[in-house]
Design a protein around this motif. Structure first.
Motif, PDB file in Angstrom:
ATOM      1  N   GLU A   6      -9.597 -32.694  24.669  1.00  0.00           N
ATOM      2  CA  GLU A   6      -8.435 -33.564  24.465  1.00  0.00           C
ATOM      3  C   GLU A   6      -8.040 -33.612  22.991  1.00  0.00           C
ATOM      4  N   GLU A   7      -9.037 -33.750  22.130  1.00  0.00           N
ATOM      5  CA  GLU A   7      -8.754 -33.827  20.689  1.00  0.00           C
ATOM      6  C   GLU A   7      -8.084 -32.547  20.200  1.00  0.00           C
ATOM      7  N   ASN A   8      -8.594 -31.406  20.617  1.00  0.00           N
ATOM      8  CA  ASN A   8      -7.999 -30.139  20.178  1.00  0.00           C
ATOM      9  C   ASN A   8      -6.642 -29.891  20.827  1.00  0.00           C
ATOM     10  N   LEU A   9      -6.474 -30.357  22.060  1.00  0.00           N
ATOM     11  CA  LEU A   9      -5.169 -30.231  22.716  1.00  0.00           C
ATOM     12  C   LEU A   9      -4.112 -31.003  21.947  1.00  0.00           C
ATOM     13  N   ARG A  10      -4.424 -32.250  21.611  1.00  0.00           N
ATOM     14  CA  ARG A  10      -3.447 -33.077  20.905  1.00  0.00           C
ATOM     15  C   ARG A  10      -3.205 -32.543  19.498  1.00  0.00           C
ATOM     16  N   ARG A  11      -4.264 -32.045  18.853  1.00  0.00           N
ATOM     17  CA  ARG A  11      -4.103 -31.484  17.516  1.00  0.00           C
ATOM     18  C   ARG A  11      -3.222 -30.234  17.553  1.00  0.00           C
ATOM     19  N   ALA A  12      -3.432 -29.390  18.577  1.00  0.00           N
ATOM     20  CA  ALA A  12      -2.618 -28.181  18.699  1.00  0.00           C
ATOM     21  C   ALA A  12      -1.150 -28.524  18.937  1.00  0.00           C
ATOM     22  N   LEU A  13      -0.911 -29.522  19.783  1.00  0.00           N
ATOM     23  CA  LEU A  13       0.477 -29.905  20.057  1.00  0.00           C
ATOM     24  C   LEU A  13       1.129 -30.560  18.842  1.00  0.00           C
ATOM     25  N   ALA A  35       2.112 -27.743  16.628  1.00  0.00           N
ATOM     26  CA  ALA A  35       3.226 -26.966  17.179  1.00  0.00           C
ATOM     27  C   ALA A  35       4.446 -27.831  17.468  1.00  0.00           C
ATOM     28  N   ARG A  36       4.405 -29.113  17.055  1.00  0.00           N
ATOM     29  CA  ARG A  36       5.524 -30.036  17.278  1.00  0.00           C
ATOM     30  C   ARG A  36       5.859 -30.158  18.768  1.00  0.00           C
ATOM     31  N   ASP A  68       5.271 -28.047  21.176  1.00  0.00           N
ATOM     32  CA  ASP A  68       5.610 -26.804  21.872  1.00  0.00           C
ATOM     33  C   ASP A  68       4.356 -26.250  22.570  1.00  0.00           C
ATOM     34  N   TRP A  69       4.340 -26.296  23.920  1.00  0.00           N
ATOM     35  CA  TRP A  69       3.193 -25.849  24.695  1.00  0.00           C
ATOM     36  C   TRP A  69       3.006 -24.332  24.642  1.00  0.00           C
ATOM     37  N   SER A  70       4.021 -23.621  24.200  1.00  0.00           N
ATOM     38  CA  SER A  70       3.901 -22.161  24.154  1.00  0.00           C
ATOM     39  C   SER A  70       2.906 -21.696  23.093  1.00  0.00           C
ATOM     40  N   VAL A  71       2.406 -22.634  22.262  1.00  0.00           N
ATOM     41  CA  VAL A  71       1.426 -22.263  21.243  1.00  0.00           C
ATOM     42  C   VAL A  71       0.167 -21.675  21.885  1.00  0.00           C
TER      43      VAL A  71
END
Length: 502
Positions: A448-455, A458-459, A461-464
């Protein structure tokens, strides 16, 4: 050259008097819990977690690792002598090992198991030493999207490789993910699902869940079994060394089992257990006399023992290099590292090389100790099998309760462990394997932490996750695994594997 220098550093660390003592203690405890049916490395490591605060990190991890692979050795002793596998991965060993013992070849079976385990452990340690650095270099390429995708792949693998039905395994992973949400949000600092209870604002203690479900839950389940189910098979063990023909038959099986275990050990889920069953199946298909299997074939002892021990060694690779546990035991190891202030992952090798390489080299030293322990002390292990459960389990439960209380000197943790003990017993009765829950609990918050950090990066953008090659590859692998297991033919084969394991 770097590998040799690293190994020299590792041996300098692991050959210190203190670390040798902890390696021996871990190997001894591991063999003991492997010999005693109903106990296991998960319960023992969970019980010992509170004591990790007082030990140096390197010594603590060396001892915990010794407990893990020591249990793989010890489980074969009861499997061969009394047809009661001390460990799940020793179930297959009992098929031919016990038949050899009944025919008066218990010594040969025990020696074959010990020697095959030592060979496999040595190869597994070399694989860890050789492949861990390249994997660590790759791990430095990982960002938040890659870590999130890797943890997603680990959770999918935990579901697929868990024994029992897929819906039950999925339910356990989801329950672990939900329990992992009981904490304070790392980004907004808002308590979640704590219901106004201050003790839950930092989340449920990992040790409380592990000890409640595995230690207390398994003890209650074992006490529910009739004492008459424990078969006694105590006789004088002689002729420990296999002869030339036995070596000729067992050597190729040992090599094949070792290689298979090295491959399957790095997979999420029950790597050593799956490796032992798979190696037995392969040997039976390759054998010119498959009808001998199940009646005392020495290959049926050598292959699974080599597979589960090499698998136990290589299961450390993802944990040490990526910080990703591939099994419940590895999840406990990650928990122990966190307790001691060590962040699992690729930085361990660069920030604390003596710990990393000391642990790797201690595996070989521990395997050598186990050969010495398992052959001369067979008589002692046999006598321990006669200890009545009514004396053994009260002492273990008292030790567990003291350990849970010592976590924060708070009775709330003891009450939580009692609740999870009831839950663990219910899981046992309903046929739910608890290991996926532990993996979900450990990996969930990190994912969860890495998911939110990635989003955030990427502002939104799920395509990241699709534009970064490593993340996209792991997501594709996870989806491919889910599609494959959904196919009827593969699903039936998976069910057949675990039915035969049981």
């Amino acid at each position: 050259m770097d590998l040799l220098q690293n190994l020299v550093l590792g041996f300098q660390t692991s050959l210190s008097l203190a670390n040798l003592g902890y390696a021996f203690l871990g190997a001894l405890l591991g063999t003991l819990i492997g010999v005693l049916p109903g106990l296991g490395p998960i319960a023992t490591i969970a019980m010992l977690l509170p004591s990790m605060y007082t030990l140096p990190p390197t010594s603590a991890l060396i001892m915990l690792a010794g407990i893990y692979y020591g249990a793989q050795y010890g489980g074969s002793t009861t499997a061969i002598l009394i047809n009661v596998p001390g460990e799940a991965s020793s179930v297959v060993t009992a098929l031919d090992g016990y038949q050899m013992a009944r025919r008066g070849h218990a010594g040969k079976a025990l020696a074959t198991a010990a020697l095959a385990s030592f060979f496999a452990g040595t190869v597994g340690t070399l694989v860890v030493a050789a492949f861990a650095p390249p994997l660590t270099s790759l791990a430095f390429e990982f960002g938040a999207p890659e870590y999130c995708a890797l943890m997603f792949l680990g959770l999918v693998g935990a579901v697929i490789l868990a024994s029992g039905s897929l819906p039950k395994a999925m339910a356990m992973v989801v329950l672990g993910l939900l329990l992992g949400q009981i904490n304070t949000d790392v980004i907004t600092a808002v308590p979640r699902f704590s219901f106004g209870i201050p003790e839950l604002m930092d989340g449920i203690n990992f040790t409380v869940i592990a000890m409640g479900i595995f230690s207390f839950g398994e003890i209650i389940a074992n006490l529910g079994r009739p004492p008459g189910q424990r078969e006694t098979f105590v006789r004088k063990v002689t002729n420990l060394m296999p002869d030339k023909e036995d070596f000729k038959a067992a050597a190729p099986a040992t090599v094949r089992g070792t290689l298979l275990g090295c491959l399957l050990g790095v997979l999420p889920g029950a790597g050593p257990m799956l490796a032992s069953f798979s190696s037995y199946t392969i040997e039976k298909k390759l054998s010119k006399t498959p009808q001998a299997f199940g009646k005392g074939a020495i290959e049926g002892v050598a292959a699974p023992e080599a597979a589960n021990n090499s698998g136990a060694q290589t299961s450390f690779i993802p944990m040490l290099t990526l910080g990703i546990p591939t099994s419940a035991v590895m999840a406990l190891m990650v928990g122990a590292m966190t307790i001691m202030g060590i962040q699992p992952g690729p930085q361990v090798m660069t920030a604390n090389p003596s710990l990393f390489w000391g642990l790797v080299t201690s595996m070989w030293i521990g395997n050598l100790m186990l050969v010495i322990l398992n052959l001369p002390l067979i008589g002692i292990w046999v006598r321990l099998l006669t200890v009545p459960y009514r004396f053994l389990f009260p002492a273990i439960m008292a030790f567990c309760a003291i350990g849970v209380y010592s976590l924060s000197n708070n009775t709330f943790d003891v009450y939580c462990a009692a609740v999870f003990a009831v839950i663990g017993f219910a899981f046992h009765k309903l046929g739910f394997e608890p290991a996926p829950l532990i993996l979900g609990f450990v990996l969930g918050p990190m994912m969860e932490e890495n998911l939110r950090r990635a989003l955030l990066m990427a502002r939104g953008d799920w395509s990241v996750f699709l534009t970064r090659p490593i993340a996209a590859t792991m997501i594709a692998l996870a989806i491919a695994l889910m599609v494959m297991i959904a196919l009827p033919a593969i699903g039936k084969k998976r069910e057949a594997v675990f039915v035969e394991q049981e």
